[in-house]
Each structure stands twice: as C-alpha cells, then as structure tokens.
Design an enzyme around this catalytic site. Structure first.
Site, PDB file in Angstrom:
ATOM      1  N   HIS A 262       0.840  -1.207   0.000  1.00 19.01           N
ATOM      2  CA  HIS A 262       0.000   0.000   0.000  1.00 19.01           C
ATOM      3  C   HIS A 262       0.868   1.248   0.000  1.00 19.01           C
ATOM      4  O   HIS A 262       1.933   1.292   0.612  1.00 19.01           O
ATOM      5  CB  HIS A 262      -0.985   0.009   1.171  1.00 19.01           C
ATOM      6  CG  HIS A 262      -0.384   0.047   2.537  1.00 19.01           C
ATOM      7  ND1 HIS A 262      -0.009   1.224   3.160  1.00 19.01           N
ATOM      8  CD2 HIS A 262      -0.088  -0.932   3.426  1.00 19.01           C
ATOM      9  CE1 HIS A 262       0.459   0.960   4.367  1.00 19.01           C
ATOM     10  NE2 HIS A 262       0.432  -0.342   4.561  1.00 19.01           N
TER      11      HIS A 262
ATOM     12  N   ASP B 125       0.029   4.461   1.018  1.00 18.94           N
ATOM     13  CA  ASP B 125      -0.179   5.491   2.036  1.00 18.94           C
ATOM     14  C   ASP B 125       0.598   5.177   3.310  1.00 18.94           C
ATOM     15  O   ASP B 125       1.066   4.051   3.513  1.00 18.94           O
ATOM     16  CB  ASP B 125      -1.665   5.651   2.350  1.00 18.94           C
ATOM     17  CG  ASP B 125      -2.294   4.380   2.907  1.00 18.94           C
ATOM     18  OD1 ASP B 125      -1.998   3.288   2.378  1.00 18.94           O
ATOM     19  OD2 ASP B 125      -3.095   4.451   3.858  1.00 18.94           O
TER      20      ASP B 125
ATOM     21  N   GLU C 251      -4.829   2.168   2.695  1.00 16.27           N
ATOM     22  CA  GLU C 251      -4.897   0.946   3.504  1.00 16.27           C
ATOM     23  C   GLU C 251      -5.050   1.273   4.977  1.00 16.27           C
ATOM     24  O   GLU C 251      -5.800   0.615   5.709  1.00 16.27           O
ATOM     25  CB  GLU C 251      -3.615   0.128   3.266  1.00 16.27           C
ATOM     26  CG  GLU C 251      -3.632  -1.250   3.930  1.00 16.27           C
ATOM     27  CD  GLU C 251      -2.989  -1.273   5.317  1.00 16.27           C
ATOM     28  OE1 GLU C 251      -3.001  -2.337   5.956  1.00 16.27           O
ATOM     29  OE2 GLU C 251      -2.488  -0.219   5.777  1.00 16.27           O
TER      30      GLU C 251
ATOM     31  N   HIS D 172       3.474   3.253  13.038  1.00 16.15           N
ATOM     32  CA  HIS D 172       2.342   4.115  13.427  1.00 16.15           C
ATOM     33  C   HIS D 172       2.705   5.075  14.553  1.00 16.15           C
ATOM     34  O   HIS D 172       1.811   5.633  15.184  1.00 16.15           O
ATOM     35  CB  HIS D 172       1.101   3.306  13.813  1.00 16.15           C
ATOM     36  CG  HIS D 172       0.537   2.490  12.714  1.00 16.15           C
ATOM     37  ND1 HIS D 172      -0.722   1.925  12.767  1.00 16.15           N
ATOM     38  CD2 HIS D 172       1.036   2.131  11.510  1.00 16.15           C
ATOM     39  CE1 HIS D 172      -0.956   1.250  11.655  1.00 16.15           C
ATOM     40  NE2 HIS D 172       0.109   1.360  10.874  1.00 16.15           N
TER      41      HIS D 172
END
Length: 481
Positions: A73, A75, A142, A456
């Site tokens: 993905h 992003d 995603e 993250h």
C-alpha cells in the site's frame, strides 16, 4: 540513505519519502507510481479509486510459469511528536541514519509500507533478474480502512500467487491476519454556563509510546484517553471539576499517545486539584514502570473567559463512565497459539465540537464471532450511556492455509539461503490479503517484510540489515517460482 544497500531499494524508498502520502492524499503518490511504471516501459494503469497496477513480462525461460503479484500500500500513517512543526500534506519526510536503523526526525517514517513498495519498484526496474510474469499492485488508503483493496475488482489481477510485502519482522512468514471493524459513538449535548467563581485549567497527558493498535496492543502500553479519564473521574466526583472540552488520539489504528481536557474547578479548590494532578502523574509513572518512560500529566492555567460552555452534568458523567468501562487492549488470545492475540479493542480517538463528542474504537479479531461479540460489548457500553453508536468499515480476516504451496516454497528457500527456519505466523492486524481473497478465492498468498520497529508512531524505524536480507529473500523466491 540512498547509499545504503541494496542501493536501488533505498533509492526508491527515498523517492517515496519526498512525496507527501498520508492516507487520503492519493493523487500525487499514485501518479508518481504510475509514472514510474511508464518510465520503465511497462504496462501501467490505475483504477477508479487510484490503485496502481504495473505489469512486467517474464524473464527469458520463465514465460510458462504462473504469474506472481507483488502487493503493498502506498499510504502512510501521519504521526508526529508534540511540538514538531510538520505538515504531512506538504512536507517530505526527514530521514536519519542512526547506527543500524533508519528513522525520521520527529515523525513517522513511512517504512510501513514504503519499504515493501520500494522493494517492488526495485524489482520492476532490474532487468537482470529471473522471474515469472510480475504484477505490482499498489493500493490506496490501507491505513484508514483498506479502501483500495476493497475497491479491487475481480478479474483484474492475472497472477496466481500474491506476495504481500507489508509485514514488520524479518524472518517471519505470515499466513493469516485479523479482521476488523470501526465503532463510532456520538454523544449529543447542549452546552451549559460555567459556575460563578470557577477557574479553568488545561489538563494534558503526553509522552506515551502509543504504537500500532494491532501489533502493539499486547504490550500493555498506556492509552492516553483511558488514563486521562481515570484522572477526570476523580476530579469530577471529589473536587467539583466540570468538563468543558476533551480531545485525544488522532488515528483509528494507533494507540493514543496524548490527550487533553479543558476543565473548570472552584477557585478555592484549585490547589488541591493541582495536587491531584501531581498524584496521578506519579501514579501513572509507577504503574507503567518498565513500559512507559516519559509520562507527563500537566495542568496549565486558561482564562475563564475562553471557556464558552460546559458539558451538562449528566452528559459529563455518562461520558466518563462509558470511557472508564470501554474495553481497551487484549480481549482473548488464540487458544492454539497462546502467544498470538485473537481479539482486541483499541479506544483510539475522542474528539469534540460545539454540540457533540465522538468516540472511535477499532476492534480486531481473527474469529468473526468474537469480533461480533466485542461489537455487542461496545454497543451496550455506549447505548447505556445515551450515545448513538454505529459500526463501519468491517473487513474480513485471512484464514491461515498451512498447506500453501508458496509457504512450502519460501520455507525451503529461507532455509537454503540463510541456514535457519523462518517462523510461520498469523498477525493481529489487518492485511489486505483477507480482502483480496474475497474476490480472488484460491489465490495463494503470503506476507513478509523487513524489520520495522514502532510502526504508526514517531519512533518508527527500519533495520538496515533486515532490508538487505528481505530483498535477497524476495529475489530468491521470484527465481524459485
């Protein structure tokens, strides 16, 4: 960074860091990847949502071999340190090499899933490799709901084997993942006046590690929203505090690192309230000793004139009780794999406007019935508190296939190349494999990648040595297939 090895992979990754690509900002990164494919003279196209497909013919002698899909993905999760001036919509990522790791300067790095995309880009550009027909399939958004994978139409992909390049521990092969669903609870209220004689304080909880709401949920890290409300419950019940505004978390798939509340308190009780702040900061530090190392709970004076209104007492109390009992963390482990989380819930975000407060959770489970069980818990929790609750963005898990041909092949290759046996795993996070499998039943799939720490979060870093090993493994797999 682009002098690191394998140089072409790092060069491609560097190019990705220069393009702002938080989830939702699709066009620039999608157009870049499509342009990259066309610059190589390869068949390239995009679908309506912006997913990018690049096809590379088989190398000589591999024309009759079944095709392989390289999937990732485009992003990234936009998280930054408190006080860091950075615009994810405009600014390139500032990368730093620190020992054996690459990380960013105060922000997420985007190695999730930039390293996987970069590896696929490097394969597409290298005409010396041996491989069957290849398709690179890069999805949009995603991180916010797997919208790119959801939009994939049947019949577009031609390959029979899919290599998902979106895992975060080198030496592990993933053959299953959790499904998930978002829960959104909304409290409605009419603001009420501030009592005469009250003063205002901004209460801030900061410095937590946060992290991935799936991969890190078992690490027992503090949830800034839950901990702030632990303080607020006592402040309201014992010190006559009133809640005006509350905010915490920023991403549905990240454990909240910071939370703030604007409260009022009778002027004569301010000093006792400040002592309570110190008490809870010390309590949190002791409670999370060895897990969190930088917890700060602070109180800052605010001009009472800036407080436009308070939550009604009943709304305030219902909200506090709901957050207090709302599940956060591991709900159940997989009985057959006691080290693997089966079901969890992350209390991810609380945000407020003039007349509503919204609470967002992300529930994950590899068992659909357990996911539904957690949904019922959340439904009851927030309905009893007078909130409206809806569920959205549900996506399926990926059921492990221990008889997979690609699993057998890659286990043998890893043993041959590195002299050790890779760990076969399922992951308590959403991978696009589960969604892709809906439209392509029978697709043989596996997920692997380099070692990425703290995805993250602004502490995200990728291990340099693991990138070389991951890429070598990828090339050996393509040759074997």
């Amino acid at each position: 960074m682009i002098t690191l090895q394998p140089q072409q992979v790092w060069k491609c990754f560097h190019s990705l860091t220069q393009i702002p690509r938080p989830s939702g900002k699709r066009k620039e990164i999608a157009d870049f990847l499509a342009g990259y494919g066309r610059s190589l003279g390869l068949e390239t196209f995009q679908d309506e949502i912006g997913n990018v497909f690049i096809r590379k013919p088989a190398s000589p002698g591999y024309e009759d071999h079944p095709g392989v899909i390289l999937q990732g993905h485009m992003d990234m999760v936009p998280q930054k340190d408190s006080g860091k001036v950075f615009d994810f919509e405009k600014d390139p990522i500032e990368t730093l090499v620190d020992g054996g790791w690459v990380h960013a300067n105060g922000t997420t790095l985007g190695a999730d899933n930039g390293m996987g995309v970069a590896a696929a880009m490097a394969v597409l550009a290298d005409n010396t490799l041996e491989h069957p027909a290849l398709e690179a399939f890069f999805t949009v958004d995603e991180e916010t709901g797997m919208y790119g994978a959801e939009a994939l139409q049947a019949g577009v992909l031609q390959g029979k084997t899919l290599l998902n390049l979106d895992c975060e521990v080198e030496g592990e092969l993933y053959i299953g993942c959790a499904g998930g669903v978002d829960a959104t609870a909304v409290f409605h209220y009419e603001p009420v006046a501030v009592p005469e004689g009250d003063v205002a304080l901004q209460i801030t909880l900061s410095g937590l590690h946060g992290g991935h709401s799936g991969c890190d949920i078992h690490l027992q890290r503090a949830n800034a929203i839950k901990k702030l409300f632990e303080f607020l419950k006592e402040a309201v019940s014992e010190y006559e505090a009133r809640l005006a505004c509350v905010q915490g978390g920023s991403l549905r798939n990240a454990i909240p690192r910071e939370a703030t509340a604007l409260i009022t308190v009778p002027a004569e009780g301010k000093e006792e309230l400040l002592e309570l702040v110190d008490f809870y900061e010390d309590l949190f530090i002791k409670t999370y000793d060895g897990i969190e190392d930088n917890i700060h709970l602070t109180a800052t004076d605010v001009d009472i004139k800036d407080v436009k209104g308070l939550l009604p007492e009943d709304t305030q109390d219902f909200l506090i009780h709901a957050i207090t009992v709302c599940p956060h963390g591991v709900y159940r482990m997989i009985p057959e794999l006691p080290d693997v989380v089966e079901t969890s819930n992350c209390l991810s975000i609380i945000e407020q406007d003039e007349k509503t407060i919204t609470v967002i959770c992300l529930t994950r489970s590899s068992v659909e019935s357990r996911k539904e069980e957690m949904m019922e818990v959340l439904d009851s929790t927030f309905r009893m508190a007078g909130a409206d609750i809806t569920f959205s963005g549900s996506y399926p898990g990926w059921k492990p296939n221990t008889r997979s041909h690609i699993l057998d092949t890659m286990q043998a290759i890893y043993q041959q190349e590195f002299g050790t046996t890779p760990r076969v795993m399922t992951i308590h996070a959403g991978l696009e494999c589960g969604i892709i499998g809906k439209n392509y039943p029978g697709m043989d799939m596996i997920s692997f990648g380099p070692t990425i720490a703290h995805p993250h979060s602004p502490s995200e870093a990728v291990e340099i040595e693991s990138v070389a090993k991951f890429y070598h493994f990828l090339l050996a797999t393509l040759k074997a297939l």
